[in-house]
Design an enzyme around this catalytic site. Structure first.
Site, short mmCIF file in Angstrom:
data_model
loop_
_atom_site.label_atom_id
_atom_site.label_comp_id
_atom_site.label_asym_id
_atom_site.label_seq_id
_atom_site.Cartn_x
_atom_site.Cartn_y
_atom_site.Cartn_z
N LYS A 1 8.28 -9.29 30.53
CA LYS A 1 8.32 -7.79 30.62
C LYS A 1 9.37 -7.03 31.87
O LYS A 1 8.90 -8.12 33.27
CB LYS A 1 6.75 -6.62 30.77
CG LYS A 1 6.83 -5.29 31.32
CD LYS A 1 5.44 -5.27 31.19
CE LYS A 1 5.88 -3.63 31.07
NZ LYS A 1 6.46 -2.33 30.36
N THR B 1 9.97 -1.25 32.83
CA THR B 1 8.99 0.30 32.64
C THR B 1 9.59 1.45 32.14
O THR B 1 11.28 1.42 32.63
CB THR B 1 8.25 0.28 33.71
OG1 THR B 1 6.99 1.04 32.89
CG2 THR B 1 8.91 0.76 34.90
N GLU C 1 10.78 -5.31 27.15
CA GLU C 1 9.11 -4.79 27.57
C GLU C 1 8.18 -5.94 26.72
O GLU C 1 6.68 -5.46 26.89
CB GLU C 1 9.01 -3.62 26.75
CG GLU C 1 9.38 -2.44 27.81
CD GLU C 1 8.45 -1.84 28.39
OE1 GLU C 1 7.39 -2.69 28.61
OE2 GLU C 1 8.98 -0.55 28.57
#
Length: 104
Positions: A22, A25, A75
């Site tokens: 990831k 954000t 993500e």
């Protein structure tokens, strides 16, 4: 406005952040003031447990309907899941901000 020095994530994202799966954000307007080049302390939203530091790479505006597979990959989830997660956190939102980061 002063740049934030901390960031929180739901605990369920910790493993993906620490593994490098990831790398972005997606946040609302209230969290758009992160500064590229700055380092932030990261903790869990639920308990406030610090688990890493992240270097902010960029902060870019994006509209909800412009989110694509590339964002979902960053993500570490499918596009449908990403859109569902965003709608759960920010119901009805259209203007978002993609915060790119790297683990330090």
């Amino acid at each position: 406005m002063t740049a934030p020095t901390t960031m929180t994530f739901f605990e369920r994202f910790e493993t993906d952040i620490l593994s490098g799966k990831k790398t972005i954000t997606i946040r609302d307007e209230s969290e758009r003031n992160y500064q590229p080049g700055s380092v932030v302390e990261v903790s869990t939203l639920e308990q406030g447990r610090v688990f890493c530091n992240l270097k902010i790479i960029s902060v870019e505006p994006i509209l909800f309907y412009d989110l694509g597979e590339f964002h979902a990959q960053q993500e570490n989830m499918t596009l449908d899941v990403l859109k569902d997660v965003i709608q759960d956190i920010y119901p009805g939102i259209s203007q978002l901000y993609v915060v790119s980061y790297e683990l330090v």
